[in-house]
Design an enzyme around this catalytic site. Structure first.
Site, PDB file in Angstrom:
ATOM      1  CG  ASP A 124      -3.371  -3.235  -1.443  1.00 17.64           C
ATOM      2  OD1 ASP A 124      -4.456  -3.073  -2.426  1.00 17.64           O
ATOM      3  OD2 ASP A 124      -3.906  -3.706  -0.431  1.00 17.64           O
ATOM      4  CB  SER A 170      -1.290  -0.135   1.478  1.00 20.05           C
ATOM      5  OG  SER A 170      -0.054   0.473   1.974  1.00 20.05           O
TER       6      SER A 170
HETATM    7 ZN   LIG Z   1      -7.326  -4.083   0.504  1.00 22.54          ZN
END
Ligand SMILES: [Zn+2]
Length: 294
Positions: free
Chosen positions: A80, A48
Site C-alpha cells: 500500500d 503500507s
Molecule cells: Zn490508502
C-alpha cells in the site's frame, strides 16, 4: 489458485468488491485471514511503507504466502502507498501481488513520468504484478483525528483518470471521489459518516474501464458503499476501523486480565474483535451483486 487480476474481473462482473485490510502485526493478519476463511471470500492484505518497515517486507510476504497455502483461500498481498521506486522494487522482489505506487503529492507531469517508469521497472521484476496509480487528494494517515480535512477541491475527473491511465500503463486506479484516509472521533462514535461522489465514480468507470480502488473506506456510509461498488469500485480499503477495533479490544482484554502476562492469553479476544470488524465489511462489499440480482 486464481490470480488477482481474475479475482478483480470477477468482482466487476458480479458487482461486488474485494476487501483490502491493512495489517501491522500478526494479530491483525490472523484476524483478516480468519475472516476470509470463514466467509470463503478473497481478500487483499495491505501493508503500507510504515507497516512494512515495522513487520519486515519479506517477513510479511512469507506469512501471507503460508496462510494462503494452508487455508486455500485467495489471500493476496498489496504494498500500500509506496512513495519511491526503491521501496516498490523491494516489495516486488519479496513477492507482493500488487503495489500502490503513490506519487499523488507530486505535480501531474512528475507523477505521470515516474509512475510510467515504475510500471516498466516493476513488471520486469514480476510480470504478473498489478500496479495501482493515484491521482487527486484523499488525505494521509489512517488515524483517528478531531475533524476531517476538506478534500472536495482535489477530486478526480474522468478526463484526468483516462489521461493518467493511458500515459502510465497502470492496471488499477485509485481516484479521489470524496473518500479520505482516517476517521474523525464522531465517526468512531458512529455519529457521522463519510459520503461519496457516486456519479463521479460511474463517470470515471465509463471513461477508463479499469479496476478502481476506494481508499480510506473506514467510516463510510453503508448505502454509499453499496452504490459506489455498483458504480464500479472493485477494491475497498479499510484500515482505521480495524485499528480502532484492535486498540479498543486490547484495552478491554488488558483491563479484564490485569495480572496476565501471557500474550497468547491476552490477544485472542483482540483477534476475534478485528475479525468481526473485517467480516462485517466483507459481508457488505459482497452483498451488492446479490441485491442487484434479487
Ligand atoms: Zn490508502
Amino acid at each position: 489458485m486464481q490470480t488477482l487480476r481474475e479475482i478483480l474481473d470477477q468482482a466487476q462482473q458480479r458487482g461486488v468488491a474485494v476487501g483490502h485490510f491493512n495489517i501491522s502485526d500478526l494479530v491483525l493478519l490472523k484476524a483478516v485471514a480468519a475472516a476470509a476463511q470463514e466467509l470463503s471470500l478473497p481478500v487483499l492484505v495491505g501493508a503500507s511503507q510504515g507497516e512494512r518497515d515495522f513487520m519486515g517486507v519479506r517477513q510479511i510476504a512469507a506469512l501471507v504466502k503460508s496462510l494462503r497455502e494452508e487455508s486455500g483461500v485467495p489471500i493476496f498481498l498489496n504494498a500500500d502507498h509506496t512513495h519511491s521506486l526503491a521501496k516498490a522494487e523491494e516489495a516486488a522482489k519479496a513477492g507482493f501481488d500488487s503495489i500502490v505506487f503513490d506519487l499523488s503529492a507530486l505535480p501531474w507531469d512528475e507523477n505521470v513520468r515516474q509512475t510510467r517508469e515504475a510500471v516498466t521497472a516493476l513488471k520486469s521484476i514480476s510480470p504478473s504484478i498489478l500496479i495501482e496509480g493515484e491521482i487527486g487528494d484523499i488525505g494521509t494517515g489512517s488515524e483517528v483525528r478531531e475533524t476531517m480535512a476538506d478534500v472536495s477541491k482535489g477530486l478526480t475527473t474522468p478526463e484526468e483518470a483516462k489521461q493518467f491511465i493511458d500515459a502510465t500503463g497502470i492496471d488499477i486506479l485509485a481516484p479521489a471521489v470524496g473518500n479520505m484516509h482516517g476517521m474523525s472521533r464522531s465517526m468512531v462514535r458512529g455519529e457521522a459518516r463519510k459520503h461519496l461522489d457516486i456519479t463521479r465514480i460511474a463517470e470515471i468507470k465509463k471513461a477508463t474501464h479499469v479496476p478502481l480502488t476506494l481508499h480510506g473506506g473506514s467510516g463510510t456510509d453503508d448505502e454509499d458503499f453499496r452504490k459506489a461498488i455498483a458504480a464500479g469500485i472493485n477494491i475497498v480499503h479499510i484500515n482505521t476501523e480495524l485499528r480502532v477495533a484492535w486498540r479498543q479490544s486490547l484495552e478491554a482484554s488488558l483491563a479484564k486480565n490485569p495480572d496476565e502476562v501471557v500474550p497468547y492469553k491476552i490477544l485472542p479476544p483482540v483477534i476475534e474483535a478485528v475479525k468481526q470488524a473485517a467480516i462485517s465489511r466483507l459481508r457488505l462489499f459482497n452483498s451488492v451483486g446479490l441485491v442487484a440480482q434479487a
